[in-house]
Design a protein around this motif. Structure first.
Motif, PDB file in Angstrom:
ATOM      1  N   GLY A 300      38.301  30.078  33.772  1.00 35.27           N
ATOM      2  CA  GLY A 300      39.583  29.496  33.406  1.00 35.27           C
ATOM      3  C   GLY A 300      40.520  30.395  32.634  1.00 35.27           C
ATOM      4  N   LEU A 301      40.257  31.693  32.598  1.00 32.64           N
ATOM      5  CA  LEU A 301      41.135  32.603  31.856  1.00 32.64           C
ATOM      6  C   LEU A 301      42.231  33.138  32.783  1.00 32.64           C
ATOM      7  CD1 LEU A 301      38.365  34.387  29.812  1.00 32.64           C
ATOM      8  CD2 LEU A 301      40.169  32.925  28.875  1.00 32.64           C
ATOM      9  N   PRO A 302      43.472  33.132  32.323  1.00 29.82           N
ATOM     10  CA  PRO A 302      44.607  33.481  33.177  1.00 29.82           C
ATOM     11  C   PRO A 302      44.811  34.994  33.295  1.00 29.82           C
ATOM     12  CG  PRO A 302      45.418  32.863  31.009  1.00 29.82           C
ATOM     13  CD  PRO A 302      43.919  32.707  30.966  1.00 29.82           C
ATOM     14  N   VAL A 303      44.402  35.556  34.408  1.00 36.11           N
ATOM     15  CA  VAL A 303      44.596  36.988  34.654  1.00 36.11           C
ATOM     16  C   VAL A 303      45.392  37.146  35.945  1.00 36.11           C
ATOM     17  CG1 VAL A 303      43.499  39.233  34.973  1.00 36.11           C
ATOM     18  CG2 VAL A 303      42.382  37.493  33.556  1.00 36.11           C
ATOM     19  N   GLU A 304      46.551  37.768  35.844  1.00 33.67           N
ATOM     20  CA  GLU A 304      47.417  37.930  37.002  1.00 33.67           C
ATOM     21  C   GLU A 304      46.815  38.919  38.006  1.00 33.67           C
ATOM     22  OE1 GLU A 304      51.808  38.122  35.512  1.00 33.67           O
ATOM     23  OE2 GLU A 304      50.489  38.708  33.857  1.00 33.67           O
ATOM     24  N   THR A 305      47.125  38.677  39.272  1.00 31.54           N
ATOM     25  CA  THR A 305      46.626  39.562  40.322  1.00 31.54           C
ATOM     26  C   THR A 305      47.163  40.973  40.146  1.00 31.54           C
ATOM     27  OG1 THR A 305      46.443  37.710  41.862  1.00 31.54           O
ATOM     28  CG2 THR A 305      46.509  39.912  42.814  1.00 31.54           C
ATOM     29  N   ALA A 306      48.405  41.103  39.715  1.00 30.95           N
ATOM     30  CA  ALA A 306      48.982  42.440  39.512  1.00 30.95           C
ATOM     31  C   ALA A 306      48.210  43.205  38.447  1.00 30.95           C
ATOM     32  CB  ALA A 306      50.456  42.336  39.127  1.00 30.95           C
ATOM     33  N   PHE A 307      47.729  42.506  37.426  1.00 33.71           N
ATOM     34  CA  PHE A 307      46.922  43.182  36.407  1.00 33.71           C
ATOM     35  C   PHE A 307      45.624  43.679  37.025  1.00 33.71           C
ATOM     36  CE2 PHE A 307      43.562  43.170  33.205  1.00 33.71           C
ATOM     37  CZ  PHE A 307      44.113  43.999  32.246  1.00 33.71           C
ATOM     38  N   LYS A 308      44.991  42.840  37.868  1.00 31.18           N
ATOM     39  CA  LYS A 308      43.766  43.269  38.531  1.00 31.18           C
ATOM     40  C   LYS A 308      44.022  44.506  39.384  1.00 31.18           C
ATOM     41  CE  LYS A 308      41.856  40.773  41.906  1.00 31.18           C
ATOM     42  NZ  LYS A 308      40.966  39.803  42.622  1.00 31.18           N
ATOM     43  N   ARG A 309      45.134  44.540  40.081  1.00 28.03           N
ATOM     44  CA  ARG A 309      45.457  45.708  40.898  1.00 28.03           C
ATOM     45  C   ARG A 309      45.588  46.955  40.032  1.00 28.03           C
ATOM     46  NH1 ARG A 309      49.823  42.074  44.029  1.00 28.03           N
ATOM     47  NH2 ARG A 309      48.394  41.126  45.528  1.00 28.03           N
ATOM     48  N   SER A 310      46.219  46.812  38.884  1.00 33.04           N
ATOM     49  CA  SER A 310      46.394  47.983  38.017  1.00 33.04           C
ATOM     50  C   SER A 310      45.043  48.510  37.541  1.00 33.04           C
ATOM     51  CB  SER A 310      47.284  47.631  36.816  1.00 33.04           C
ATOM     52  OG  SER A 310      46.634  46.772  35.899  1.00 33.04           O
ATOM     53  N   ILE A 311      44.113  47.603  37.222  1.00 35.61           N
ATOM     54  CA  ILE A 311      42.786  48.006  36.759  1.00 35.61           C
ATOM     55  C   ILE A 311      42.027  48.725  37.869  1.00 35.61           C
ATOM     56  CG2 ILE A 311      40.512  47.111  36.111  1.00 35.61           C
ATOM     57  CD1 ILE A 311      42.373  47.124  33.759  1.00 35.61           C
ATOM     58  N   VAL A 312      41.998  48.145  39.059  1.00 37.16           N
ATOM     59  CA  VAL A 312      41.232  48.726  40.162  1.00 37.16           C
ATOM     60  C   VAL A 312      41.801  50.082  40.559  1.00 37.16           C
ATOM     61  CG1 VAL A 312      40.574  48.444  42.580  1.00 37.16           C
ATOM     62  CG2 VAL A 312      40.415  46.501  41.010  1.00 37.16           C
ATOM     63  N   LEU A 313      43.114  50.188  40.680  1.00 38.50           N
ATOM     64  CA  LEU A 313      43.732  51.460  41.057  1.00 38.50           C
ATOM     65  C   LEU A 313      43.489  52.527  39.993  1.00 38.50           C
ATOM     66  CD1 LEU A 313      47.064  50.010  42.451  1.00 38.50           C
ATOM     67  CD2 LEU A 313      45.380  51.288  43.795  1.00 38.50           C
ATOM     68  N   ALA A 314      43.571  52.145  38.726  1.00 38.54           N
ATOM     69  CA  ALA A 314      43.366  53.107  37.640  1.00 38.54           C
ATOM     70  C   ALA A 314      41.926  53.610  37.622  1.00 38.54           C
ATOM     71  CB  ALA A 314      43.727  52.483  36.293  1.00 38.54           C
ATOM     72  N   ILE A 315      40.958  52.711  37.870  1.00 40.79           N
ATOM     73  CA  ILE A 315      39.560  53.139  37.799  1.00 40.79           C
ATOM     74  C   ILE A 315      39.212  54.032  38.982  1.00 40.79           C
ATOM     75  CG2 ILE A 315      38.373  51.292  39.061  1.00 40.79           C
ATOM     76  CD1 ILE A 315      37.357  52.690  35.613  1.00 40.79           C
ATOM     77  N   VAL A 316      39.805  53.773  40.152  1.00 43.18           N
ATOM     78  CA  VAL A 316      39.587  54.665  41.292  1.00 43.18           C
ATOM     79  C   VAL A 316      40.178  56.044  40.987  1.00 43.18           C
ATOM     80  CG1 VAL A 316      40.205  55.109  43.690  1.00 43.18           C
ATOM     81  CG2 VAL A 316      39.421  52.839  43.013  1.00 43.18           C
ATOM     82  N   ALA A 317      41.379  56.062  40.418  1.00 43.33           N
ATOM     83  CA  ALA A 317      42.002  57.340  40.047  1.00 43.33           C
ATOM     84  C   ALA A 317      41.141  58.090  39.041  1.00 43.33           C
ATOM     85  CB  ALA A 317      43.397  57.098  39.482  1.00 43.33           C
ATOM     86  N   ALA A 318      40.592  57.373  38.069  1.00 43.35           N
ATOM     87  CA  ALA A 318      39.749  58.014  37.056  1.00 43.35           C
ATOM     88  C   ALA A 318      38.496  58.613  37.689  1.00 43.35           C
ATOM     89  CB  ALA A 318      39.367  57.004  35.978  1.00 43.35           C
ATOM     90  N   GLN A 319      37.914  57.906  38.642  1.00 42.63           N
ATOM     91  CA  GLN A 319      36.735  58.415  39.324  1.00 42.63           C
ATOM     92  C   GLN A 319      37.033  59.738  40.020  1.00 42.63           C
ATOM     93  OE1 GLN A 319      33.426  57.155  39.583  1.00 42.63           O
ATOM     94  NE2 GLN A 319      33.107  59.144  40.552  1.00 42.63           N
TER      95      GLN A 319
END
Length: 400
Positions: A300-319
């Protein structure tokens, strides 16, 4: 057109004499013009509380090791870079709760604030609300903070468990630091005990959560392991391509660099489909953080899809930019196909390959930064800057 403050921030971001974290703040403001001082101030709070959560997890391991090795006490540490997305998500939810609050800061009086400030040693934080109530978003900002902290503690354990599992499977034990005097066989035993302890505790937590949490976690693990199962095939393609096999080169392009995205998720909109290596790197590392965000949503925690996209893209870039660039020499020697080793096969020369790796990283980070700005998450945006500034492309052949 940027104003003088943003231009000055860009200049400061390029000053190598400044600390990287400071340069990252200036870099984010230079790129976006967005700055939320309250969010930045939250960073130390997030750092303190997530560090306490990690210590809580490691205390379980220390107790297990003391029993197994029949000693009075043990100290244990494990080096990992995987926890930043959990920290950023907690900071994001802290800020959302603060914006909803009327007067009292809900972050200041939360459950983990008490644990950090008073060194609470009990398990009071382990008593969640009735999971049947967790489908609904908390109406009270303080309840949102407590729930976010409760889930973050579990997520941190899940990320550590997954990373340890990979290390044990690969017989890589150097990151398991323990006060016991052990040889390599003993360190392997330490690693197995640590991972099994976390796995057992995590399973106990997942039973207490809504079914969606366990299901999405298992989905991510399965997809990640399926990608690992393809590793021998990718290694074979890499070796054949190095020997001049044109068919292997074509296969690396179609199966690795340009493979179609194949997961049932809302993490990407379609405009990211042109990103090189999107599917293979999502399956390699991104899926874990997609699932992480879905676990927050499941309670039930409100996390926007755009925030999820930023996290996933950033972690791939970091890898790519941090791990794969740093490991380029070892990966070449070991025959490991990564986006970096692939580019050195596909480009005409080393200089072109180095340029492509940098451009690839910038593509991912630019999108991650844009999504962070869209969700008013400067901590995540600053993290994208920090990732880029922390890279050392000069280890790559052909870098000027």
């Amino acid at each position: 057109m940027t104003g003088p403050l943003r231009a000055t921030s860009g200049w400061l971001a390029r000053r190598s004499t400044l600390p990287t974290a400071v340069r990252a703040v200036f870099g984010y403001y230079s790129h976006t013009g967005a700055f939320d001082l309250a969010s930045v101030r939250l960073k130390s709070t997030v750092d303190d509380r997530t560090e306490a959560m990690v210590e809580d997890v490691f205390t379980l391991v220390e107790s297990a090791l003391a029993r197994e090795f029949d000693v009075e006490s043990v100290t244990f540490e494990y080096d990992t870079k995987l926890l930043l997305p959990a920290e950023l998500t907690l900071g994001y939810l802290y800020r959302r709760a603060q914006r909803r609050a009327d007067g009292t800061d809900p972050v200041a009086g939360s459950t983990w604030a008490s644990r950090v400030e008073n060194a609470v040693g009990d398990d009071s934080y382990r008593a969640p609300a009735d999971p049947a109530e967790w489908a609904d978003e908390p109406a009270d900002p303080r309840a949102m903070v407590d729930r976010a902290e409760y889930l973050t503690r579990i997520v941190i354990e899940a990320l550590l468990d997954g990373d340890m599992r990979d290390a044990v499977n690969d017989a890589e034990y150097e990151d398991f630091e323990v006060s016991l005097d052990v040889d390599r066989e003993g360190r392997a035993r330490v690693a197995r005990i640590a991972q099994e302890t976390l796995q057992a505790d995590l399973e106990d937590h997942l039973v207490e959560l809504p079914d969606d949490c366990a299901e999405v976690y298992e989905w991510a693990v399965e997809l990640s392991e399926t990608h690992q199962d393809h590793d021998p095939h990718f290694r074979d393609l890499y070796e054949r391509a190095r020997e001049g096999d044109d068919d292997a080169i074509v296969a690396i392009k179609s199966e690795y660099r340009d493979a179609p995205f194949d997961a049932d998720t809302d993490v990407f909109t379609g405009e990211e489909d042109e990103l090189p290596y999107l599917w293979t790197q999502y399956a390699r590392v991104g899926v874990i953080y997609d699932a992480m965000i879905e676990m927050y949503r499941a309670v039930g925690l409100p996390v926007e899809t755009a925030f999820k996209r930023s996290i996933v893209l950033a972690i791939v870039a970091a890898q790519i930019w941090l791990d794969d660039v740093d490991d380029y020499g070892a990966d070449v020697e070991d025959g490991q196909l990564t986006p970096v080793t692939a580019e050195y096969l596909l480009a005409d020369d080393d200089r072109e390959a180095a340029r492509r790796v940098q451009e690839l990283t910038e593509q991912y980070l630019d999108l991650a930064r844009a999504y962070a700005a869209e969700t008013e998450s400067p901590l995540t945006g600053i993290a994208t800057e920090y990732i880029y500034l922390s890279g050392d492309p000069h280890v790559l052949p052909g870098t000027e």
